[in-house]
Scaffold this motif. Structure first.
Motif, PDB file in Angstrom:
ATOM      1  N   SER A   1     -24.656  73.996 -22.706  1.00 51.93           N
ATOM      2  CA  SER A   1     -25.569  74.439 -23.750  1.00 51.93           C
ATOM      3  C   SER A   1     -25.074  75.784 -24.275  1.00 51.93           C
ATOM      4  N   VAL A   2     -24.587  75.811 -25.531  1.00 55.75           N
ATOM      5  CA  VAL A   2     -24.020  77.029 -26.102  1.00 55.75           C
ATOM      6  C   VAL A   2     -24.484  77.194 -27.543  1.00 55.75           C
ATOM      7  N   LEU A   3     -24.394  78.421 -28.029  1.00 52.46           N
ATOM      8  CA  LEU A   3     -24.643  78.707 -29.436  1.00 52.46           C
ATOM      9  C   LEU A   3     -23.299  78.789 -30.160  1.00 52.46           C
ATOM     10  N   SER A   4     -23.254  78.205 -31.344  1.00 52.28           N
ATOM     11  CA  SER A   4     -22.005  78.203 -32.104  1.00 52.28           C
ATOM     12  C   SER A   4     -22.222  78.763 -33.499  1.00 52.28           C
ATOM     13  N   ASP A   5     -21.291  79.630 -33.929  1.00 56.87           N
ATOM     14  CA  ASP A   5     -21.312  80.134 -35.299  1.00 56.87           C
ATOM     15  C   ASP A   5     -20.820  79.047 -36.249  1.00 56.87           C
ATOM     16  N   ILE A   6     -21.409  79.012 -37.438  1.00 57.03           N
ATOM     17  CA  ILE A   6     -20.924  78.106 -38.483  1.00 57.03           C
ATOM     18  C   ILE A   6     -19.880  78.864 -39.295  1.00 57.03           C
ATOM     19  N   VAL A   7     -18.685  78.324 -39.342  1.00 56.80           N
ATOM     20  CA  VAL A   7     -17.568  78.989 -40.017  1.00 56.80           C
ATOM     21  C   VAL A   7     -17.216  78.216 -41.289  1.00 56.80           C
ATOM     22  N   LEU A   8     -17.311  78.917 -42.435  1.00 54.03           N
ATOM     23  CA  LEU A   8     -16.981  78.300 -43.719  1.00 54.03           C
ATOM     24  C   LEU A   8     -15.680  78.858 -44.254  1.00 54.03           C
ATOM     25  N   LYS A   9     -14.889  77.972 -44.817  1.00 55.55           N
ATOM     26  CA  LYS A   9     -13.742  78.381 -45.624  1.00 55.55           C
ATOM     27  C   LYS A   9     -13.897  77.683 -46.965  1.00 55.55           C
ATOM     28  N   LYS A  10     -12.921  77.794 -47.800  1.00 58.85           N
ATOM     29  CA  LYS A  10     -13.065  77.284 -49.156  1.00 58.85           C
ATOM     30  C   LYS A  10     -13.421  75.820 -49.218  1.00 58.85           C
ATOM     31  N   ASP A  11     -12.878  74.980 -48.330  1.00 59.15           N
ATOM     32  CA  ASP A  11     -13.227  73.561 -48.354  1.00 59.15           C
ATOM     33  C   ASP A  11     -13.386  72.961 -46.963  1.00 59.15           C
ATOM     34  N   THR A  12     -13.670  73.825 -45.977  1.00 62.32           N
ATOM     35  CA  THR A  12     -13.885  73.334 -44.617  1.00 62.32           C
ATOM     36  C   THR A  12     -15.147  73.950 -44.018  1.00 62.32           C
ATOM     37  N   ILE A  13     -15.748  73.222 -43.096  1.00 59.62           N
ATOM     38  CA  ILE A  13     -16.896  73.720 -42.355  1.00 59.62           C
ATOM     39  C   ILE A  13     -16.649  73.437 -40.876  1.00 59.62           C
ATOM     40  N   GLY A  14     -16.866  74.449 -40.050  1.00 60.72           N
ATOM     41  CA  GLY A  14     -16.567  74.283 -38.639  1.00 60.72           C
ATOM     42  C   GLY A  14     -17.548  75.018 -37.750  1.00 60.72           C
ATOM     43  N   LEU A  15     -17.464  74.757 -36.465  1.00 60.66           N
ATOM     44  CA  LEU A  15     -18.301  75.407 -35.460  1.00 60.66           C
ATOM     45  C   LEU A  15     -17.410  76.105 -34.442  1.00 60.66           C
ATOM     46  N   HIS A  16     -17.812  77.319 -34.055  1.00 60.18           N
ATOM     47  CA  HIS A  16     -17.062  78.093 -33.061  1.00 60.18           C
ATOM     48  C   HIS A  16     -18.050  78.681 -32.068  1.00 60.18           C
ATOM     49  N   ALA A  17     -17.948  78.277 -30.810  1.00 58.88           N
ATOM     50  CA  ALA A  17     -18.880  78.713 -29.775  1.00 58.88           C
ATOM     51  C   ALA A  17     -18.810  80.220 -29.569  1.00 58.88           C
ATOM     52  N   GLN A  18     -19.999  80.865 -29.477  1.00 59.31           N
ATOM     53  CA  GLN A  18     -20.046  82.317 -29.260  1.00 59.31           C
ATOM     54  C   GLN A  18     -19.595  82.684 -27.855  1.00 59.31           C
ATOM     55  N   GLY A  19     -19.904  81.857 -26.894  1.00 58.43           N
ATOM     56  CA  GLY A  19     -19.532  82.110 -25.512  1.00 58.43           C
ATOM     57  C   GLY A  19     -19.667  80.847 -24.700  1.00 58.43           C
ATOM     58  N   LEU A  20     -18.978  80.782 -23.588  1.00 57.34           N
ATOM     59  CA  LEU A  20     -19.000  79.587 -22.747  1.00 57.34           C
ATOM     60  C   LEU A  20     -19.560  79.923 -21.370  1.00 57.34           C
ATOM     61  N   PRO A  21     -20.127  78.944 -20.663  1.00 55.43           N
ATOM     62  CA  PRO A  21     -20.673  79.192 -19.321  1.00 55.43           C
ATOM     63  C   PRO A  21     -19.612  79.779 -18.377  1.00 55.43           C
ATOM     64  N   LYS A  22     -20.017  80.764 -17.576  1.00 55.42           N
ATOM     65  CA  LYS A  22     -19.075  81.435 -16.669  1.00 55.42           C
ATOM     66  C   LYS A  22     -18.476  80.480 -15.653  1.00 55.42           C
ATOM     67  N   GLU A  23     -19.253  79.463 -15.263  1.00 55.27           N
ATOM     68  CA  GLU A  23     -18.729  78.538 -14.260  1.00 55.27           C
ATOM     69  C   GLU A  23     -17.540  77.738 -14.779  1.00 55.27           C
ATOM     70  N   LEU A  24     -17.421  77.636 -16.109  1.00 57.05           N
ATOM     71  CA  LEU A  24     -16.283  76.937 -16.687  1.00 57.05           C
ATOM     72  C   LEU A  24     -15.127  77.895 -16.986  1.00 57.05           C
ATOM     73  N   THR A  25     -15.452  79.088 -17.527  1.00 53.55           N
ATOM     74  CA  THR A  25     -14.386  80.052 -17.826  1.00 53.55           C
ATOM     75  C   THR A  25     -13.739  80.570 -16.543  1.00 53.55           C
ATOM     76  N   ALA A  26     -14.526  80.661 -15.464  1.00 57.17           N
ATOM     77  CA  ALA A  26     -13.983  81.139 -14.190  1.00 57.17           C
ATOM     78  C   ALA A  26     -12.930  80.184 -13.636  1.00 57.17           C
ATOM     79  N   LEU A  27     -13.008  78.922 -14.043  1.00 62.44           N
ATOM     80  CA  LEU A  27     -12.037  77.926 -13.594  1.00 62.44           C
ATOM     81  C   LEU A  27     -10.852  77.808 -14.548  1.00 62.44           C
ATOM     82  N   GLY A  28     -10.821  78.698 -15.549  1.00 59.98           N
ATOM     83  CA  GLY A  28      -9.724  78.656 -16.507  1.00 59.98           C
ATOM     84  C   GLY A  28      -9.800  77.490 -17.465  1.00 59.98           C
TER      85      GLY A  28
END
Length: 230
Positions: A156-183
């Motif tokens: 469960s994460v929050l994601s920023d909506i990223v717009l460019k001239k003709d694209t729309i995307g999502l980029h997570a603000q942060g990830l759970p520590k239990e996953l980042t700790a495992l690389g």
């Protein structure tokens, strides 16, 4: 006096016939424009085209339409796995110049709005990821909530909506520590960060801003020298 009355009647009748002819002409033009747009862009439904201003015929003779409004529903904006469905779209096109026997049309400027539901964003997201409303952020950055599972763990994460001239995307603000700790940050981002290209937009019409609502996201579009037909 009787001659004047007769002339007045003739003028009124001719004026009425001109108005009728003008309205018939604009109706035919709107229908033809909608049919061409549907065929050219392979749309499932015929868009609605409204040419404002009166008289229409004098605008055509001058080679420039003051204001053209276009609305369409159920648009597949993208190709293949990168497709995202646009629930509804509306645009106002100003100063549409006609040339080359009306086969070329360029608008001085345009602005509009496209609405994408969270259900359709979820379909465009990687398998198993659900996109939903996240509420306003403190910084004002538009964001959504992503939920799902990854390697058997709840995500469960929050994601920023990223717009460019003709694209729309999502980029997570942060990830759970239990996953980042495992690389696993790179692997997780490969799954939940994504970008979809918005196709079927007229040339020079760009995505400019986005806002979130409880039902979906509203994307503003705009630009100058919009090529409608060439």
């Amino acid at each position: 006096m009787r001659v004047a009355r007769i002339l007045l009647i003739v003028v009124v009748v001719l004026g009425g016939l001109f108005v009728a002819a003008d309205r018939i002409a604009v109706t035919v033009a709107q229908n033809k424009a909608a049919q061409r747009a549907q065929a050219t862009e392979n749309l499932t439904e015929k868009p609605k085209v409204s040419i404002t201003g009166f008289p229409f015929l004098t605008q055509v003779l001058s080679g420039k339409l003051d204001d053209v409004k276009v609305s369409a529903d159920d648009i597949a904006a993208g190709d293949g796995s990168q497709s995202v469905r646009i629930d509804s779209f509306h645009a106002d096109l100003y100063g549409v110049k006609l040339s080359n026997g009306f086969s070329r049309a360029i608008a001085d400027s345009a602005d509009g709005q496209a609405f994408i539901t969270y259900a359709d964003l979820s379909k465009a997201a990687p398998a198993g990821i659900k996109v939903s409303y996240a509420g306003p952020s403190a910084s004002g950055t538009p964001r959504v909530k992503l939920t799902g599972s990854f390697m058997g763990a709840h995500l469960s994460v929050l994601s920023d909506i990223v717009l460019k001239k003709d694209t729309i995307g999502l980029h997570a603000q942060g990830l759970p520590k239990e996953l980042t700790a495992l690389g696993l940050e790179g692997k997780v981002r490969d799954e939940i960060d994504f970008t979809s290209q918005v196709t079927h937009l007229p040339a020079n019409l760009e995505l400019t801003s986005v806002t979130t609502t409880p039902d979906g996201i509203s994307v503003r579009v705009g630009g100058k020298d919009i090529v409608l037909a060439n």
